[in-house]
Design a protein around this motif. Structure first.
Motif, short mmCIF file in Angstrom:
data_model
loop_
_atom_site.label_atom_id
_atom_site.label_comp_id
_atom_site.label_asym_id
_atom_site.label_seq_id
_atom_site.Cartn_x
_atom_site.Cartn_y
_atom_site.Cartn_z
N ALA A 87 0.86 -1.12 0.05
CA ALA A 87 -0.08 0.07 -0.01
C ALA A 87 0.91 1.38 0.06
CB ALA A 87 -0.76 -0.05 1.33
N ALA A 88 1.92 1.41 0.66
CA ALA A 88 2.73 2.35 0.91
C ALA A 88 3.51 2.53 -0.61
CB ALA A 88 3.95 2.14 1.95
N GLN A 89 3.97 1.36 -1.29
CA GLN A 89 4.51 1.73 -2.42
C GLN A 89 3.36 2.05 -3.73
OE1 GLN A 89 7.89 0.98 -3.46
NE2 GLN A 89 7.02 1.70 -5.40
N SER A 90 2.24 1.48 -3.34
CA SER A 90 1.22 1.96 -4.38
C SER A 90 0.65 3.66 -4.26
CB SER A 90 -0.29 1.18 -4.01
OG SER A 90 -0.01 -0.25 -4.40
N ALA A 91 0.88 4.10 -3.00
CA ALA A 91 0.72 5.44 -2.77
C ALA A 91 1.71 6.34 -3.53
CB ALA A 91 0.62 5.55 -1.23
N ARG A 92 3.15 5.79 -3.11
CA ARG A 92 4.15 6.30 -3.65
C ARG A 92 4.15 6.54 -5.38
NH1 ARG A 92 8.53 6.51 -7.23
NH2 ARG A 92 10.33 7.62 -6.43
N ASP A 93 3.68 5.27 -5.87
CA ASP A 93 3.68 5.24 -7.37
C ASP A 93 2.48 6.40 -7.76
OD1 ASP A 93 5.58 3.26 -7.29
OD2 ASP A 93 4.34 1.73 -7.59
N SER A 143 -9.07 2.32 14.22
CA SER A 143 -10.65 2.70 13.79
C SER A 143 -10.57 3.82 12.72
CB SER A 143 -10.92 3.53 15.10
OG SER A 143 -10.37 4.70 15.34
N ALA A 144 -9.53 4.00 12.09
CA ALA A 144 -9.51 4.79 10.73
C ALA A 144 -9.97 4.28 9.84
CB ALA A 144 -8.14 5.18 10.38
N GLY A 145 -10.80 5.02 8.70
CA GLY A 145 -11.57 4.23 7.70
C GLY A 145 -11.45 4.88 6.50
N SER A 146 -11.00 6.18 6.51
CA SER A 146 -10.91 7.03 5.38
C SER A 146 -9.69 8.24 5.64
CB SER A 146 -11.92 7.89 4.90
OG SER A 146 -12.55 8.90 5.89
N LEU A 147 -9.06 8.84 4.46
CA LEU A 147 -8.14 9.85 4.38
C LEU A 147 -8.74 11.00 5.55
CD1 LEU A 147 -6.62 9.68 0.91
CD2 LEU A 147 -5.50 8.78 3.27
N PHE A 191 0.40 6.22 8.19
CA PHE A 191 -0.45 7.20 8.57
C PHE A 191 0.05 8.90 8.49
CE2 PHE A 191 -4.32 4.82 10.75
CZ PHE A 191 -4.15 4.01 9.83
N ASP A 192 1.24 9.20 8.99
CA ASP A 192 1.43 10.43 9.20
C ASP A 192 1.77 10.67 7.52
OD1 ASP A 192 1.30 10.60 11.89
OD2 ASP A 192 3.52 10.14 12.02
N ALA A 193 2.43 9.92 6.88
CA ALA A 193 2.60 10.26 5.31
C ALA A 193 1.27 10.69 4.63
CB ALA A 193 3.37 9.26 4.74
N PHE A 194 0.40 9.88 4.82
CA PHE A 194 -0.94 10.05 4.34
C PHE A 194 -1.70 11.35 4.60
CE2 PHE A 194 -1.07 5.25 3.62
CZ PHE A 194 -1.47 5.42 2.06
N LYS A 195 -1.39 11.71 5.98
CA LYS A 195 -1.87 12.64 6.57
C LYS A 195 -1.43 14.06 5.77
CE LYS A 195 -2.96 15.30 11.15
NZ LYS A 195 -2.93 14.90 12.38
N LEU A 224 7.32 12.70 -1.63
CA LEU A 224 7.94 11.42 -2.15
C LEU A 224 9.27 10.65 -1.22
CD1 LEU A 224 8.38 11.56 -6.12
CD2 LEU A 224 6.84 9.91 -5.04
N ALA A 225 9.96 11.29 -0.92
CA ALA A 225 10.94 10.99 -0.18
C ALA A 225 10.46 10.24 1.07
CB ALA A 225 11.88 12.18 0.17
N GLY A 226 9.41 10.87 1.49
CA GLY A 226 8.90 10.53 2.80
C GLY A 226 8.00 9.14 2.77
N PHE A 227 7.32 8.83 1.55
CA PHE A 227 6.73 7.61 1.34
C PHE A 227 7.87 6.54 1.05
CE2 PHE A 227 2.77 10.11 0.91
CZ PHE A 227 1.89 9.00 1.50
N ASP A 228 9.19 6.91 0.47
CA ASP A 228 10.08 6.04 0.26
C ASP A 228 10.65 5.61 1.42
OD1 ASP A 228 10.11 6.10 -2.62
OD2 ASP A 228 11.58 7.76 -3.05
#
Length: 308
Positions: A87-93, A143-147, A191-195, A224-228
């Motif tokens: 999932a992290a790789q997909s978000a980065r891509d 308990s998170a469900g969405s961004l 989670f922090d990167a998505f936030k 991008l660097a954060g997700f990497d």
């Protein structure tokens, strides 16, 4: 001068016949069961050793059962961590593709899908219990469900329901491994990167609905660097789980070897020598037949027959 009486002869013969029958029964039981005896009393001086071997064998069986469950648990953890890492790789891509095409029209939808997969991975269950919830095994790890939950919550840490208990498992008499991972440790940085992206998208400048502005491109290049980094850390965490799997596999092999050795020792103590048992059975059967024939002959040689 010894007196010879019919009753005395009968008594002696019956004793011999019953002894032969008892030997026949014992030999027959050994042949049919392939065991020297049916209870500890029958093993005489080996009874204490037999009890000790049986106790060790039962203990090893218990450890083997535990390691088998642990193998399945670690395998499930591996799949769950792999899902979070993917999932992290997909978000980065998705971010990289938006930068490459200059369009962010589907970026947030793709990030939401990646986030959903992250939550599903963190809330993975094994045997009806949440894997990454620590001691709160009956409560979803997050308990998170969405961004939007990330920015609505006071902190990302508040979205994790796990405590700080990390599961440990005993492999044998002297080895204990900490095999548990916590959702807050595994998923917190992601989670922090998505936030970070979600919070930017909620600002007037962060509307990714069309072509990317220079400010949006600059922002996305920065995250991008954060997700990497998060992705690399997740791979390392998954690798730690893999090392645990290797240790458990080695322990299971050692336990299997010990069990085989104990089974062999147990067999040496309890298994009968079939060739010797068959020989004893044949001898006992011959003794019974001979005693029966003598008994029949004794009936015809009664002193009463001569007195008549």
């Amino acid at each position: 001068m010894n007196r010879v009486s019919t009753s005395g002869n009968y008594s002696a013969l019956l004793n011999n016949l019953m002894a032969a029958q008892q030997r026949q029964v014992e030999a027959g039981n050994q042949v049919s069961s392939e065991r020297k005896a049916s209870d500890l009393k029958g093993y005489a001086r080996d009874a204490e050793t037999l009890t000790a071997v049986r106790s060790m064998r039962n203990r090893v069986d218990g450890f083997l059962d535990q390691t088998q469950i642990l193998v399945s648990r670690l395998s499930m953890q591996d799949n769950a961590m792999g899902q979070v890492s993917d999932a992290a790789q997909s978000a980065r891509d998705a971010i990289a593709n938006a930068l490459a095409t200059g369009s962010g029209s589907t970026l947030m939808q793709e990030l939401q899908l990646a986030f959903t997969n992250t939550v599903q991975g963190l809330n993975t269950k094994f045997q009806g219990e949440y894997l990454f919830a620590g001691g709160q095994v009956n409560t979803a790890a997050t308990s998170a469900g969405s961004l939007s939950d990330l920015t609505a919550a006071p902190t990302t840490a508040s979205l994790f329901q796990n405590d700080q208990f990390k599961t440990s498992n005993r492999l044998d008499e002297s080895t204990t491994l900490q095999t548990g991972f916590l959702a807050s440790d595994v998923g917190g940085p992601l989670f922090d990167a998505f936030k970070t992206v979600q919070a930017y998208s909620e600002t007037p400048a962060g509307n990714f609905g069309g072509s990317l502005t220079d400010a949006q491109k600059s922002f996305l290049e920065g995250v991008l660097a954060g997700f990497d980094t998060v992705h690399n850390n997740l791979i390392n965490t998954n690798a730690r789980n893999g090392l645990l799997q290797s240790q458990v596999d080695n322990a299971r092999q050692d336990l299997s070897t010990r069990k085989d050795a104990l089974e062999e020792s147990f067999g040496d103590l309890t298994n009968v020598d079939m060739a010797a048992a068959l020989t004893r059975l044949q001898q006992a059967q011959t003794s019974v037949q001979a005693a029966a024939q003598v008994f029949q002959g004794l009936k015809d040689a009664s002193l009463l027959n001569y007195l008549r």
